[in-house]
Design a protein around this motif. Structure first.
Motif, PDB file in Angstrom:
ATOM      1  N   SER A  54       0.846  -1.190   0.000  1.00 60.32           N
ATOM      2  CA  SER A  54       0.000   0.000   0.000  1.00 60.32           C
ATOM      3  C   SER A  54       0.882   1.241   0.000  1.00 60.32           C
ATOM      4  CB  SER A  54      -0.914   0.037   1.227  1.00 60.32           C
ATOM      5  OG  SER A  54      -1.812  -1.036   1.249  1.00 60.32           O
ATOM      6  N   ARG A  55       0.312   2.321  -0.462  1.00 61.94           N
ATOM      7  CA  ARG A  55       0.951   3.634  -0.355  1.00 61.94           C
ATOM      8  C   ARG A  55      -0.063   4.562   0.298  1.00 61.94           C
ATOM      9  NH1 ARG A  55       4.330   6.445  -5.214  1.00 61.94           N
ATOM     10  NH2 ARG A  55       5.547   4.538  -4.816  1.00 61.94           N
ATOM     11  N   ILE A  56       0.378   5.290   1.336  1.00 59.31           N
ATOM     12  CA  ILE A  56      -0.514   6.146   2.112  1.00 59.31           C
ATOM     13  C   ILE A  56      -0.113   7.602   1.933  1.00 59.31           C
ATOM     14  CG2 ILE A  56      -1.447   6.668   4.406  1.00 59.31           C
ATOM     15  CD1 ILE A  56      -0.722   3.837   5.252  1.00 59.31           C
ATOM     16  N   TRP A  57      -1.101   8.432   1.574  1.00 63.48           N
ATOM     17  CA  TRP A  57      -0.921   9.878   1.486  1.00 63.48           C
ATOM     18  C   TRP A  57      -1.601  10.511   2.692  1.00 63.48           C
ATOM     19  CZ3 TRP A  57      -1.179   6.680  -2.563  1.00 63.48           C
ATOM     20  CH2 TRP A  57      -0.352   6.905  -3.667  1.00 63.48           C
ATOM     21  N   TYR A  58      -0.884  11.378   3.383  1.00 67.03           N
ATOM     22  CA  TYR A  58      -1.412  12.011   4.590  1.00 67.03           C
ATOM     23  C   TYR A  58      -1.844  13.435   4.273  1.00 67.03           C
ATOM     24  CZ  TYR A  58       0.824   8.073   6.946  1.00 67.03           C
ATOM     25  OH  TYR A  58       1.205   6.810   7.342  1.00 67.03           O
ATOM     26  N   GLY A  59      -3.144  13.602   3.995  1.00 66.41           N
ATOM     27  CA  GLY A  59      -3.675  14.937   3.809  1.00 66.41           C
ATOM     28  C   GLY A  59      -3.780  15.664   5.141  1.00 66.41           C
ATOM     29  N   GLY A  60      -4.262  16.887   5.093  1.00 66.43           N
ATOM     30  CA  GLY A  60      -4.340  17.697   6.310  1.00 66.43           C
ATOM     31  C   GLY A  60      -5.135  17.061   7.438  1.00 66.43           C
ATOM     32  N   PHE A  61      -6.112  16.210   7.100  1.00 64.93           N
ATOM     33  CA  PHE A  61      -6.939  15.562   8.129  1.00 64.93           C
ATOM     34  C   PHE A  61      -6.104  14.665   9.041  1.00 64.93           C
ATOM     35  CE2 PHE A  61      -9.929  12.001   9.237  1.00 64.93           C
ATOM     36  CZ  PHE A  61     -10.663  12.715  10.173  1.00 64.93           C
ATOM     37  N   SER A  62      -4.940  14.234   8.569  1.00 64.66           N
ATOM     38  CA  SER A  62      -4.099  13.354   9.385  1.00 64.66           C
ATOM     39  C   SER A  62      -3.683  14.025  10.685  1.00 64.66           C
ATOM     40  CB  SER A  62      -2.864  12.913   8.601  1.00 64.66           C
ATOM     41  OG  SER A  62      -2.065  14.024   8.255  1.00 64.66           O
ATOM     42  N   ARG A  63      -3.573  15.357  10.684  1.00 63.95           N
ATOM     43  CA  ARG A  63      -3.196  16.061  11.921  1.00 63.95           C
ATOM     44  C   ARG A  63      -4.267  15.916  12.979  1.00 63.95           C
ATOM     45  NH1 ARG A  63      -1.062  20.102   8.172  1.00 63.95           N
ATOM     46  NH2 ARG A  63      -3.057  21.217   8.306  1.00 63.95           N
ATOM     47  N   THR A  64      -5.529  15.893  12.563  1.00 60.72           N
ATOM     48  CA  THR A  64      -6.627  15.737  13.512  1.00 60.72           C
ATOM     49  C   THR A  64      -6.549  14.408  14.236  1.00 60.72           C
ATOM     50  OG1 THR A  64      -8.045  17.127  12.146  1.00 60.72           O
ATOM     51  CG2 THR A  64      -9.144  15.719  13.743  1.00 60.72           C
ATOM     52  N   LEU A  65      -6.072  13.386  13.521  1.00 55.27           N
ATOM     53  CA  LEU A  65      -5.986  12.047  14.097  1.00 55.27           C
ATOM     54  C   LEU A  65      -4.636  11.773  14.760  1.00 55.27           C
ATOM     55  CD1 LEU A  65      -7.694   9.963  11.263  1.00 55.27           C
ATOM     56  CD2 LEU A  65      -8.742  11.027  13.269  1.00 55.27           C
ATOM     57  N   GLY A  66      -3.755  12.749  14.725  1.00 55.06           N
ATOM     58  CA  GLY A  66      -2.451  12.561  15.348  1.00 55.06           C
ATOM     59  C   GLY A  66      -1.520  11.679  14.552  1.00 55.06           C
ATOM     60  N   LEU A  67      -1.723  11.614  13.242  1.00 48.31           N
ATOM     61  CA  LEU A  67      -0.864  10.803  12.373  1.00 48.31           C
ATOM     62  C   LEU A  67       0.221  11.688  11.764  1.00 48.31           C
ATOM     63  CD1 LEU A  67      -3.611   8.655  10.612  1.00 48.31           C
ATOM     64  CD2 LEU A  67      -2.061   7.928  12.430  1.00 48.31           C
ATOM     65  N   ALA A  68       0.919  11.152  10.789  1.00 49.18           N
ATOM     66  CA  ALA A  68       2.028  11.876  10.172  1.00 49.18           C
ATOM     67  C   ALA A  68       1.550  13.188   9.558  1.00 49.18           C
ATOM     68  CB  ALA A  68       2.672  11.000   9.101  1.00 49.18           C
ATOM     69  N   CYS A 156      -8.863   3.774  -0.585  1.00 49.86           N
ATOM     70  CA  CYS A 156      -9.671   4.156   0.563  1.00 49.86           C
ATOM     71  C   CYS A 156      -9.349   5.592   0.940  1.00 49.86           C
ATOM     72  CB  CYS A 156      -9.403   3.242   1.755  1.00 49.86           C
ATOM     73  SG  CYS A 156     -10.071   1.586   1.587  1.00 49.86           S
ATOM     74  N   LEU A 157     -10.387   6.352   1.257  1.00 48.51           N
ATOM     75  CA  LEU A 157     -10.218   7.738   1.676  1.00 48.51           C
ATOM     76  C   LEU A 157     -10.878   7.939   3.038  1.00 48.51           C
ATOM     77  CD1 LEU A 157     -10.911   7.720  -1.639  1.00 48.51           C
ATOM     78  CD2 LEU A 157     -10.429  10.145  -1.342  1.00 48.51           C
ATOM     79  N   TYR A 158     -10.177   8.640   3.914  1.00 50.64           N
ATOM     80  CA  TYR A 158     -10.693   8.947   5.241  1.00 50.64           C
ATOM     81  C   TYR A 158     -10.718  10.459   5.405  1.00 50.64           C
ATOM     82  CZ  TYR A 158      -9.353   4.076   6.272  1.00 50.64           C
ATOM     83  OH  TYR A 158      -9.197   2.706   6.252  1.00 50.64           O
ATOM     84  N   GLY A 159     -11.879  10.973   5.831  1.00 49.75           N
ATOM     85  CA  GLY A 159     -12.007  12.402   6.067  1.00 49.75           C
ATOM     86  C   GLY A 159     -13.126  12.654   7.056  1.00 49.75           C
ATOM     87  N   PRO A 160     -13.275  13.898   7.524  1.00 46.41           N
ATOM     88  CA  PRO A 160     -14.335  14.195   8.489  1.00 46.41           C
ATOM     89  C   PRO A 160     -15.722  14.008   7.875  1.00 46.41           C
ATOM     90  CG  PRO A 160     -13.290  16.208   7.710  1.00 46.41           C
ATOM     91  CD  PRO A 160     -12.474  15.078   7.183  1.00 46.41           C
ATOM     92  N   LEU A 161     -16.644  13.478   8.666  1.00 45.49           N
ATOM     93  CA  LEU A 161     -18.032  13.324   8.225  1.00 45.49           C
ATOM     94  C   LEU A 161     -18.780  14.585   8.636  1.00 45.49           C
ATOM     95  CD1 LEU A 161     -20.303  11.599   7.028  1.00 45.49           C
ATOM     96  CD2 LEU A 161     -20.657  10.622   9.300  1.00 45.49           C
ATOM     97  N   PHE A 162     -19.209  15.354   7.664  1.00 48.04           N
ATOM     98  CA  PHE A 162     -19.813  16.656   7.946  1.00 48.04           C
ATOM     99  C   PHE A 162     -21.275  16.725   7.516  1.00 48.04           C
ATOM    100  CE2 PHE A 162     -17.339  16.638   4.050  1.00 48.04           C
ATOM    101  CZ  PHE A 162     -18.265  17.016   3.100  1.00 48.04           C
ATOM    102  N   PHE A 163     -21.910  15.566   7.263  1.00 49.05           N
ATOM    103  CA  PHE A 163     -23.324  15.547   6.891  1.00 49.05           C
ATOM    104  C   PHE A 163     -23.962  14.293   7.481  1.00 49.05           C
ATOM    105  CE2 PHE A 163     -20.928  13.398   3.586  1.00 49.05           C
ATOM    106  CZ  PHE A 163     -21.650  12.241   3.362  1.00 49.05           C
ATOM    107  N   GLU A 164     -25.273  14.265   7.518  1.00 47.46           N
ATOM    108  CA  GLU A 164     -26.001  13.123   8.051  1.00 47.46           C
ATOM    109  C   GLU A 164     -26.148  12.058   6.972  1.00 47.46           C
ATOM    110  OE1 GLU A 164     -27.170  12.302  11.046  1.00 47.46           O
ATOM    111  OE2 GLU A 164     -26.254  14.100  11.914  1.00 47.46           O
ATOM    112  N   MET A 165     -25.672  10.857   7.266  1.00 47.93           N
ATOM    113  CA  MET A 165     -25.847   9.741   6.332  1.00 47.93           C
ATOM    114  C   MET A 165     -27.138   9.007   6.667  1.00 47.93           C
ATOM    115  SD  MET A 165     -22.062   8.045   5.845  1.00 47.93           S
ATOM    116  CE  MET A 165     -22.783   6.672   4.905  1.00 47.93           C
ATOM    117  N   PRO A 166     -27.931   8.641   5.649  1.00 47.59           N
ATOM    118  CA  PRO A 166     -29.186   7.926   5.922  1.00 47.59           C
ATOM    119  C   PRO A 166     -28.965   6.502   6.427  1.00 47.59           C
ATOM    120  CG  PRO A 166     -28.758   8.020   3.559  1.00 47.59           C
ATOM    121  CD  PRO A 166     -27.733   8.890   4.216  1.00 47.59           C
TER     122      PRO A 166
END
Length: 251
Positions: A54-68, A156-166
């Motif tokens: 795998s190859r992992i890219w750490y976008g800005g959201f990674s700081r919220t999770l305490g990652l790289a 796979c993409l991980y980011g903040p959930l900012f809306f209500e999922m049904p």
């Protein structure tokens, strides 16, 4: 057999292409992942199921999770992003793997030209740098190669959930916007109604002869259904088939 083991068996059991076009698709997919990480600030994982890397890219959201911190992508000698998995609530992680197994079966049943049109979208709870849980949107795509049946690349993409999922988990058709809950309607299509019926009887401890008598069919037909069940669930015996079917909510 647990869900992760089942996923590994199904991924590795594919016949992967060795043609140069497959490597060109990998290079294009890496560029795509880089764009997602930069534009959406998402954590992006591109898994090569053929190479088991795998190859992992750490976008800005990674700081919220305490990652790289955002920067160059990191190579991992596995298709599993364990560093990220450790932050997912244990209940959600088990459900995530099960949903991905169901999604893999769903994708395999689609025409090749349509396999890249679908996304698995699910709601997770992930631990932040301050050790509390926050809602996270997880999206998964198989990057389709219409010329080949095997699914080599998963993103796979991980980011903040900012809306209500049904629903906690949806299959999304990006072409027409149609969404469908994954768990019940899709998993039910793995086995036919007759196969499900026979597997229920197997789970009750009935022999092939007893099943044949109860259903008024031949033992040969029961044996054929048994082999179809093992093949579809990619397991070695009926005990594993019953266990996996229960995990997938088929029984």
């Amino acid at each position: 057999m647990n869900t992760v083991t089942q996923l590994v068996r199904e991924f590795s059991g594919q016949e992967f292409s060795q043609e140069p076009s497959a490597d060109r698709l990998l290079a294009a997919s890496r560029a795509m992942a880089d764009h997602y990480a930069r534009m959406e600030h998402a954590i992006v994982v591109l898994s090569d199921l053929r190479a088991n890397t795998s190859r992992i890219w750490y976008g800005g959201f990674s700081r919220t999770l305490g990652l790289a911190s955002p920067g160059e992508p990191r190579e991992v000698s596995s298709i599993w992003e364990e560093e990220i998995f450790r932050l997912i609530h244990p209940d959600d992680l088990a459900r995530k793997h099960l949903q991905e197994l169901c999604f893999f079966h769903f994708i395999k049943n689609q025409p090749r030209r349509r396999r890249g049109d679908y996304c698995l979208m699910s709601r997770l709870r992930m631990k932040t740098a301050t050790h509390g849980y926050m809602p996270v949107l997880h999206r998964m795509f198989y990057i389709a190669d219409p010329a080949h049946a095997a699914q080599r690349l998963a993103m796979c993409l991980y980011g903040p959930l900012f809306f209500e999922m049904p629903s906690a988990c949806l299959v999304v058709d990006w072409i027409d916007g149609h969404t469908e809950e994954l768990e019940v309607p899709r998993t039910s299509k793995i086995l036919s109604p007759r196969e499900t019926q026979i597997l229920r009887l197997i789970d009750r401890g009935l022999t092939s002869k007893e099943i044949a008598s109860m259903l008024s069919i031949s033992i040969h037909t029961v044996s054929r259904h048994r082999q179809e069940i093992l093949g579809k669930l990619q397991v070695k015996n009926s005990i594993e088939a019953c266990r996996l079917a229960k995990d997938l909510r088929l029984l």
